[in-house]
Design a protein around this motif. Structure first.
Motif, PDB file in Angstrom:
ATOM      1  N   ASP A 153       0.829  -1.211   0.000  1.00 56.49           N
ATOM      2  CA  ASP A 153       0.000   0.000   0.000  1.00 56.49           C
ATOM      3  C   ASP A 153       0.860   1.255   0.000  1.00 56.49           C
ATOM      4  O   ASP A 153       0.487   2.269  -0.600  1.00 56.49           O
ATOM      5  CB  ASP A 153      -0.925   0.020   1.225  1.00 56.49           C
ATOM      6  N   ALA A 203     -10.623   4.868  -6.070  1.00 52.56           N
ATOM      7  CA  ALA A 203      -9.726   5.461  -5.073  1.00 52.56           C
ATOM      8  C   ALA A 203      -9.433   4.508  -3.923  1.00 52.56           C
ATOM      9  O   ALA A 203      -8.739   4.877  -2.987  1.00 52.56           O
ATOM     10  CB  ALA A 203     -10.340   6.751  -4.534  1.00 52.56           C
ATOM     11  N   LEU A 204      -9.979   3.300  -3.975  1.00 53.38           N
ATOM     12  CA  LEU A 204      -9.738   2.363  -2.865  1.00 53.38           C
ATOM     13  C   LEU A 204      -8.244   2.121  -2.742  1.00 53.38           C
ATOM     14  O   LEU A 204      -7.618   1.634  -3.667  1.00 53.38           O
ATOM     15  CB  LEU A 204     -10.446   1.047  -3.139  1.00 53.38           C
ATOM     16  N   THR A 205      -7.684   2.468  -1.604  1.00 54.96           N
ATOM     17  CA  THR A 205      -6.237   2.306  -1.490  1.00 54.96           C
ATOM     18  C   THR A 205      -5.870   1.007  -0.810  1.00 54.96           C
ATOM     19  O   THR A 205      -4.763   0.538  -0.938  1.00 54.96           O
ATOM     20  CB  THR A 205      -5.601   3.468  -0.713  1.00 54.96           C
TER      21      THR A 205
END
Lengths: 153, 528
Positions: free
Chosen positions: B73, B391-393
């Motif tokens: 991440d 935008a899900l990180t």
């Protein structure tokens, strides 16, 4: 200009250019993580049926915040204040003096800060004590069905 | 005038307090023999590349987190901004540029016989630097913690197990624990950012000091003429080449390093490991020595090559530096290089492409339509309760995602309207889409293909394969259009036994609308 000076100028300007280009990229990288914090969003804070008109009700909300690559789960207390009809607003429970959590005193109908005796009225305005400004207001609204209270955190 | 006087006054003061002019003189005014030319710029190129690598590496540590939970991440976070993409890209391509430059530098030294007395120690320190660069590459490769990183490291550690007598010990030291995991990652990170850079700086200083001590070897046949100072004569050549090399590297890095693959998944048995390109030769060599002979490819051949290089100054004795009069050495090096190039090319052609590298699969495309039908955007949008899908990180595992898609209430309580129920295959398509989207933006895909994709992902993928994704019970449909026309395909899908009485495929005439039958048959007929 003789050949020696021309070459020296070439070396110096090229090295300076490479150095500044690299510094610019690295500087922008170090200074600006543009997605480090995400903007606020609407969070469900409770059902309208749980509220009493004109009595601030505390709600502890768990909100997840993006902290760079890390998703942080923070707890935040907000007071929901409903006028008994369509209007609703929310106040942060964080005292504007030094950040303690204020409580609602049902006897005096005031918010009281346990740390240094700050007192706020039901609208969040300072009544007495050291707080420099009113309690922070948080945007609040009813969801379209009218059953739930949403706050923007 | 006044300014100039005060500037020279400042210069005098600094000189009296620091003696900087002496240092400047020592650094820049080295006397070089006549005929020193473009071939002698490669050392400066390497110095510049190593400098860029040290700088970009130091800045990357501002955001990188060396833990299995966060490494992936944090890299995705780094490349989410333009400066981050460029810095990461420079660091990524920098390693390749350094390997190429170091090999060219060594070829120059071999061709010019520069390792001959009194420069044997310079040559050995250079070889040590080469080894160090490869160690940097191996340790850095693991840090993104994606599939590519993880599985390449599995191979590296298996090669280390071939070490005679101490195989398990070597593998254990590299792993840090029983398996590749958190301890491996912190260990390789520490080595990559502390131990190796410290050694590198020491060795570079030693290499340069030794070079200066003996002076550069200069052209093979010494030419008449006066010595010239390094600055600005040779410095101009060095700067020109450095500028071209760095500009090329910046062009590579402009759009960042190649995209990350999926997060490291130790349970994925289908992944085919593939090392960085300059290890492909070694990787290929291993394939020719299966079973108990593996040690030959993994240890003996590379060991012999290293021994040859280390002993070169003593194998090629005598003062003669002219390459034409040293055919044996040149031939040996040429054969070695030809071997490396051949093995690397073969390795390049042999390594099967992983699905990751290719275009979006039909299932992933279909997943997008299913996402739209399921109403994921009710919460997953810019203004919604959750991050938009783009935008899900966080990149959750397949199981979590499948659970979330099947029953969001379970994972995100408080959701008022549950989304439409989805069956297992539809969930798989949605998961495939979201996973893909996390790594790569959705490309422009014709609406017809999206419709066909949704149908394929719902009904066909259990038995049929397209582009290496799908079941094996029915025929592969990747090129079905070259065998059947659209009309026949439509009839087969509607009622298979009407075309082939022995068909085992179920009839879809009642489960698909006429429009859907048209869409899927038209899409399949176009696949050739």
């Amino acid at each position: 200009m003789d050949r020696r000076r021309a070459l020296a100028l070439f070396v110096n300007t090229t090295v300076a250019f490479i150095g500044s280009a690299l510094s610019a990229v690295l500087g922008a990288f170090a200074l600006g993580p543009s997605r480090a914090w995400q903007s606020a969003r609407w969070v469900r804070a409770g059902a309208l049926t749980d509220l009493t008109p004109n009595v601030p009700v505390p709600r502890v909300l768990v909100i997840s915040r993006q902290d760079g690559w890390y998703r942080e789960r923070a707890r935040e207390t907000v007071f929901l204040v409903w006028d008994g009809d369509k209007s609703i607003h929310a106040l942060s429970a964080t005292c504007t003096h030094l950040g303690c959590q204020v409580r609602w005193d049902t006897d005096t109908t005031n918010f009281r800060c346990p740390c240094h005796g700050g007192v706020f009225d039901a609208q969040g305005h300072v009544v007495s004590g050291p707080p420099p400004r009113p309690l922070d207001r948080i945007e609040a609204r009813l969801d379209p069905s009218g059953a739930d209270v949403l706050v923007r955190l | 005038m006044k300014f100039r006087r005060s500037a020279s006054g400042l210069g005098e003061w600094l000189q009296s307090r620091t003696g900087f002019r002496g240092a400047r003189h020592a650094l820049l005014d080295e006397q070089l023999p006549p005929g020193t030319g473009w071939f002698f710029t490669l050392g400066s190129v390497l110095l510049a590349l190593l400098g860029v690598q040290l700088l970009t590496g130091a800045f990357l540590t501002l955001y990188y987190a060396p833990t299995p939970d966060h490494a992936y991440d944090s890299i995705r976070f780094i490349v989410s901004t333009a400066p981050g993409r460029i810095v990461h890209g420079l660091h990524h391509y920098g390693s390749s540029f350094i390997v190429v430059a170091i090999v060219l530098h060594m070829l120059r030294v071999v061709a010019f016989g520069s390792y001959k007395p009194p420069r044997e120690a310079t040559w050995l320190s250079g070889l040590a630097l080469f080894g160090l660069v490869l160690a940097f590459s191996l340790t850095g490769y693991l840090l993104p913690w994606d599939q590519r990183a993880y599985w390449a490291t599995v191979v590296t550690i298996n090669v280390a197990k071939l070490t005679p007598l101490a195989g398990e010990l070597a593998a254990g030291v590299l792993r840090g624990g029983d398996s590749i995991g958190a301890l491996t990652l912190t260990r390789w990170y520490a080595v990559h950012v502390i131990f190796l850079p410290a050694l590198l700086i020491l060795l570079v200083v030693l290499h340069v000091v030794l070079m200066r001590r003996h002076g550069i070897s200069g052209p093979v046949r010494s030419r008449p003429g006066p010595m010239t100072p390094f600055y600005p004569w040779q410095a101009a050549r060095d700067t020109a080449v450095v500028a071209v090399v760095l500009a090329t590297m910046a062009a590579f890095a402009w759009n960042g390093a190649p995209p990350l693959e999926g997060r490291a998944d130790p349970t994925d048995a289908t992944y085919v490991p593939r090392p960085e390109w300059y290890f492909l030769g070694l990787f290929q060599l291993l394939k020719y020595f299966p079973g108990k002979w593996e040690v030959v490819g993994g240890m003996v051949v590379p060991g012999l090559a290293a021994a040859f290089l280390i002993l070169l100054p003593w194998l090629d004795r005598g003062p003669e530096r002219n390459p034409r009069k040293r055919p044996a050495v040149l031939l040996a090096v040429a054969i070695g290089m030809a071997g490396v190039v051949t093995l690397t090319t073969l390795g390049w052609r042999d390594s099967p492409r992983n699905r990751e590298a290719t275009a979006w699969t039909l299932r992933e495309i279909g997943g997008r339509t299913l996402v739209q039908q399921t109403g994921c955007a009710r919460c997953h949008s810019e203004e919604g309760l959750a991050d938009s899908l783009e935008a899900l990180t966080s990149s959750r595992g397949t199981e979590w995602l499948a659970g979330h898609v099947a029953d969001p209430e379970m994972i995100a309580p408080g959701l008022r309207e549950p989304p439409a129920r989805r069956d297992e295959r539809e969930v798989a398509a949605i998961v495939a889409y979201v996973h893909r989207l996390a790594r790569q933006p959705y490309p422009a895909i014709p609406r017809e293909t999206e419709v066909a994709g949704a149908i394929f992902a719902r009904f066909c993928v259990g038995c049929h394969t397209i582009d290496a994704d799908g079941g094996k019970d029915g025929p592969d449909l990747s090129a079905i259009g070259s065998k059947r026309d659209q009309d026949t395909l439509r009839r087969i899908i509607t009622h298979p036994t009407s075309v082939n009485p022995d068909a085992e495929m179920p009839a879809f005439g009642k489960r698909l609308t006429p429009a859907e039958l048209d869409a899927i048959s038209r899409y399949l007929a176009a696949r050739r």
